[in-house]
Design a protein around this motif. Sequence first.
Motif, PDB file in Angstrom:
ATOM      1  N   LEU A 161       3.801  13.528 -10.289  1.00 44.91           N
ATOM      2  CA  LEU A 161       4.898  13.100  -9.091  1.00 44.91           C
ATOM      3  C   LEU A 161       3.571  12.012  -7.359  1.00 44.91           C
ATOM      4  CD1 LEU A 161       8.509  13.992  -9.594  1.00 44.91           C
ATOM      5  CD2 LEU A 161       7.009  11.599 -10.654  1.00 44.91           C
ATOM      6  N   ALA A 162       2.788  13.677  -8.446  1.00 45.68           N
ATOM      7  CA  ALA A 162       1.669  12.639  -6.585  1.00 45.68           C
ATOM      8  C   ALA A 162       0.851  11.990  -6.807  1.00 45.68           C
ATOM      9  CB  ALA A 162       1.045  14.130  -6.254  1.00 45.68           C
ATOM     10  N   ILE A 163       0.188  12.325  -8.286  1.00 48.00           N
ATOM     11  CA  ILE A 163      -0.409  12.084  -9.318  1.00 48.00           C
ATOM     12  C   ILE A 163      -0.445   9.740  -8.645  1.00 48.00           C
ATOM     13  CG2 ILE A 163      -2.161  11.254 -11.110  1.00 48.00           C
ATOM     14  CD1 ILE A 163      -3.576  13.483  -9.343  1.00 48.00           C
ATOM     15  N   SER A 164       1.343  10.140  -9.590  1.00 45.14           N
ATOM     16  CA  SER A 164       1.772   8.931  -9.664  1.00 45.14           C
ATOM     17  C   SER A 164       1.283   8.163  -9.098  1.00 45.14           C
ATOM     18  CB  SER A 164       2.629   8.859 -10.846  1.00 45.14           C
ATOM     19  OG  SER A 164       3.456   7.260 -10.372  1.00 45.14           O
ATOM     20  N   ALA A 165       2.028   8.337  -7.201  1.00 42.11           N
ATOM     21  CA  ALA A 165       2.636   7.934  -5.705  1.00 42.11           C
ATOM     22  C   ALA A 165       0.946   7.668  -5.382  1.00 42.11           C
ATOM     23  CB  ALA A 165       2.816   8.592  -5.752  1.00 42.11           C
ATOM     24  N   SER A 166      -0.412   8.559  -5.750  1.00 44.81           N
ATOM     25  CA  SER A 166      -1.809   7.981  -5.491  1.00 44.81           C
ATOM     26  C   SER A 166      -2.116   6.647  -6.103  1.00 44.81           C
ATOM     27  CB  SER A 166      -2.448   9.193  -5.489  1.00 44.81           C
ATOM     28  OG  SER A 166      -2.877   9.164  -6.905  1.00 44.81           O
TER      29      SER A 166
ATOM     30  N   VAL B 145      -0.243   4.271  -7.704  1.00 43.20           N
ATOM     31  CA  VAL B 145       0.353   3.558  -6.895  1.00 43.20           C
ATOM     32  C   VAL B 145      -0.288   2.751  -5.484  1.00 43.20           C
ATOM     33  CG1 VAL B 145       2.288   2.047  -6.285  1.00 43.20           C
ATOM     34  CG2 VAL B 145       2.289   3.798  -7.819  1.00 43.20           C
ATOM     35  N   GLY B 146      -0.875   3.953  -4.783  1.00 41.22           N
ATOM     36  CA  GLY B 146      -1.571   3.567  -3.537  1.00 41.22           C
ATOM     37  C   GLY B 146      -2.562   2.907  -3.565  1.00 41.22           C
ATOM     38  N   LEU B 147      -3.835   3.452  -4.864  1.00 44.78           N
ATOM     39  CA  LEU B 147      -4.607   3.519  -4.680  1.00 44.78           C
ATOM     40  C   LEU B 147      -5.181   1.772  -5.352  1.00 44.78           C
ATOM     41  CD1 LEU B 147      -6.265   6.456  -6.484  1.00 44.78           C
ATOM     42  CD2 LEU B 147      -6.969   5.104  -4.025  1.00 44.78           C
TER      43      LEU B 147
ATOM     44  N   VAL C  13      -7.449  -6.534 -12.710  1.00 43.32           N
ATOM     45  CA  VAL C  13      -7.518  -5.678 -13.972  1.00 43.32           C
ATOM     46  C   VAL C  13      -8.184  -3.693 -13.705  1.00 43.32           C
ATOM     47  CG1 VAL C  13      -8.779  -4.771 -15.771  1.00 43.32           C
ATOM     48  CG2 VAL C  13      -8.797  -7.285 -15.103  1.00 43.32           C
ATOM     49  N   VAL C  14      -8.846  -3.420 -12.863  1.00 44.13           N
ATOM     50  CA  VAL C  14      -8.774  -2.188 -12.144  1.00 44.13           C
ATOM     51  C   VAL C  14      -7.214  -1.671 -11.989  1.00 44.13           C
ATOM     52  CG1 VAL C  14      -9.577  -0.412 -10.285  1.00 44.13           C
ATOM     53  CG2 VAL C  14     -11.197  -2.053 -11.518  1.00 44.13           C
ATOM     54  N   ALA C  15      -6.999  -2.751 -10.581  1.00 46.24           N
ATOM     55  CA  ALA C  15      -5.056  -2.702  -9.202  1.00 46.24           C
ATOM     56  C   ALA C  15      -4.419  -2.012 -10.937  1.00 46.24           C
ATOM     57  CB  ALA C  15      -4.769  -3.289  -8.832  1.00 46.24           C
ATOM     58  N   CYS C  16      -4.347  -3.276 -12.146  1.00 49.63           N
ATOM     59  CA  CYS C  16      -3.054  -3.290 -13.315  1.00 49.63           C
ATOM     60  C   CYS C  16      -3.773  -2.050 -13.902  1.00 49.63           C
ATOM     61  CB  CYS C  16      -3.292  -4.005 -13.969  1.00 49.63           C
ATOM     62  SG  CYS C  16      -2.551  -5.666 -13.000  1.00 49.63           S
ATOM     63  N   GLY C  17      -4.463  -1.308 -14.080  1.00 46.05           N
ATOM     64  CA  GLY C  17      -4.957   0.108 -14.874  1.00 46.05           C
ATOM     65  C   GLY C  17      -4.012   1.717 -13.696  1.00 46.05           C
ATOM     66  N   LEU C  18      -4.600   0.845 -12.619  1.00 41.54           N
ATOM     67  CA  LEU C  18      -3.809   1.864 -12.525  1.00 41.54           C
ATOM     68  C   LEU C  18      -2.412   2.430 -11.701  1.00 41.54           C
ATOM     69  CD1 LEU C  18      -6.308   1.968  -8.663  1.00 41.54           C
ATOM     70  CD2 LEU C  18      -6.500   3.478 -10.087  1.00 41.54           C
ATOM     71  N   LEU C  19      -1.287   0.872 -12.040  1.00 42.84           N
ATOM     72  CA  LEU C  19      -0.032   0.987 -12.179  1.00 42.84           C
ATOM     73  C   LEU C  19       0.442   1.597 -13.688  1.00 42.84           C
ATOM     74  CD1 LEU C  19       0.212  -2.403 -10.258  1.00 42.84           C
ATOM     75  CD2 LEU C  19       0.845  -0.252  -9.327  1.00 42.84           C
ATOM     76  N   VAL C  20      -0.790   1.195 -14.757  1.00 47.69           N
ATOM     77  CA  VAL C  20      -0.534   1.641 -15.715  1.00 47.69           C
ATOM     78  C   VAL C  20      -0.345   3.240 -15.836  1.00 47.69           C
ATOM     79  CG1 VAL C  20      -1.073   1.792 -18.587  1.00 47.69           C
ATOM     80  CG2 VAL C  20      -0.742  -0.417 -16.898  1.00 47.69           C
TER      81      VAL C  20
END
Length: 849
Positions: A204-209, A211-213, A229-236
Amino acid sequence: MNTFASPTLVDAMKPTHESGRWVSVPAPLPPYSSRWPYAITVLLLLTAGTLLALGETAAFNVPVPRYAGWHILAETLSISMTLLVAVAAWLRTGGSTGLKLAAAGFLSVAVLDLLHLVTYPGLSEWPHPRELDRALLFWFGARGGVALTFLAMLLPKRWHSFATWFFLPYAAAVAATGLWLLDLVPALYVPGQGLTWIKRASDLAISASYVGLALAVLRHPPQPVRPDVVACGLLVLAAGEALIVLYSAPGNMHNTVIHAYKVLGTAFFAFGILFTQLVRPYRQLQSATRAHADTAGRLAALVLGAPDGILIVDGDGRILAHNNAADQLFRAAPHELSALAIEDLVPSEHRSSHAHHRASQRASHRTRKMSPVPTLQAVRRNGSRFYADISLSPMVWDGERCTAAFIRDVSPRVEHMLHTDWLASHDELTRLPNRGALRREIEARLAAAQPGAVFMLDLDKLTRINNALGREMGDRLLCATSERLRDNARPGEYVARYAGDRFVLILQQVDAGLERCRELLALFREPFVLQPDLQVQVSATGGYCRLGEPAENGSQVLQHCEIAVAAAKGLGQRIVVEFNPALHTRSQRWLELASRMPKALEQGEFRLVYQPRMNLADGRTAGFEALLRWQSADGNIGPAEFIPVAEDTGFIVELGRWALRQAIDQMARWDSQSMSVSQVAVNLSVRQLADASLPDFLRDCLAVHRLSANRIELEITETAAMENLDWALPRLVQFDEIGVALALDDFGTGYSSLAYLQALPCSTLKIDIAFVRRLGTPSGDALVRAILAMARSLDKVTVAEGVETSLQHDWLREHGCDQGQGYLFARPLEAGEVGAFLIDQPAPLPTPT
């Protein structure tokens, strides 16, 4: 001397503002405006939210069949894309510290993902009680590496160089912890309970990081990447990490979905970085090229764009000009070609003829190819040669009539064509002539009426070698065989590979042909060395045909050899059989019977006869054995002739089912007529034993007439059962579980031993007729006594086959044989004769004291 590649000439063709020419400037590409990344991401986030809402009770929380394969595929895709990003970022750095940082970070992620893949339970070469914890640790390390990579890229540029060197020790530390220090790591997964709270909190911490990134990347785009595209990849990836809280067991649908999100997120990263480094620069290059295309002159286009070498040659054969492609083609230094004559680039053996052709071309004044077939050769300045496709065209150069030669290196195409031509007549593995070349050689010798013979040899048991040692060793054996035959061939003998494990030699000897064939077979007495520590002994069997035998073409000669080889195989191994017309007749008879049997079964030409099996103690009927007969339109065909053909073709499976159904139907008819037939035995071949659906077929047939399964006995030969006991035993057990009785036929001719018999679920042993016929001799009596003693020790019923004399009957009865079968009691009976036999059978014999 002018050359097309002259820098001054190229510069003169460039348009400038000072010359008054208009220079088109490529328009800048529009900013990123695609909406597809957001659309895909929203869809994936909604899906992830739905999965989280369903929780562990979701229907997809089920095991995935062959999950290991899906896991390997997903991880391989992810690792491949990660490495692609790392390599592309490193090779396209161009001084960009951000790209170097991305290359180092994604390389560390690829390494950790690879460790996750190879240490996953079931794949690990480093066994550990906490294999799944180790794989989860590498997963977590890789996902943390992604977060750290983008975090570092968001730092000021002055920190990039320092951060680049962080990822090597980071990956090494995680790898060392997982491989050697795993006991220091708290438990991440508890079988039967799922992930521990530490693992869930970390994910969950990685997932939250992530989203912040993603928000930081959109607000402060790191260079040079595509931020949307990079931001979308981080959200996925964030969604995928959030889904891990539902992880309950490896191999379920949850885990598959998590890996799918990982692959999709990595794909976003690959596109986001590769787009800026490859796709966008390529589009910019295309735009610039289109903008400047109309300003370049024809000569500049020729200089910069011609893929072929171009030479301008005058009437005397002097090279006046050339382009850069010609320099590269001929491996020449700049301006070197301009000092040469065209014949200097032609092979020495063709220079005089080339000068003559050049003169004729100058007179024709037309554009043409120098040769319709691209097999001409040209000589490079280093002396090497290449195949060239040359087109010639007349032109005027500096007021002089010249010839333009357009030259293309077609060596790969020509070499492929030559190799294809070679393959058309050769075997690629052994490099011997193949079947087509062999047939043409035989036909050439037939046409020339050359004396000789054709010898075909077949390696024995190559299939077993392939199964035992692998096909690579089998191929090595074939190559070693070809080398031995080639090395020992006499002058004038022709060696070829016919097919598979068969080789053919055309011999010049006729009178001593068989002796020569035996000499060639004797070559196989020495073992073949396939590896320094591996020797294989293999034998061969051969067939021999004289070229003088009646044959219209090479195919018929080879057919005769095949017939002779088949005859030799039937007689044994390591022998040679010479072809004769009688062999051809037998082969034709085999084909005739093979083609006739299906229709004969359909037309009712097959029937069953029943030979009684008698109790020796009281002389009463113990049962019958059903025997196949073929009453064809042109006479009876014996089972010794048609059964082997049915075995070879596989028709025995269908014929055997017919026989089983007929025997069961006949028993039902006898029951309806109040005839006491206690049991009928039916023979079962090895091919039938391999029929996986036969037990169900037999069960269904018995159910139709409500017959007890023990009233059917299946007889299988001892050799068939024992030759591959591990294969045969499970199949025999299936019949035993149905309740069908099993008998071991021809007992004593194969692998008789207590160890084998104890493993088989057979209740009856049928003593082979060969032993019964030897009764009355000391050795024959001793052998049968031993068989009877073995059977009694295992509580098996014994049946003597081929009982034909009273002496045999009395001896068997006296020594405790249970049953007998043979002409002494009755010949095989038609179904309608069984009732009369049962009524007229003799009175019970007195029991021996």
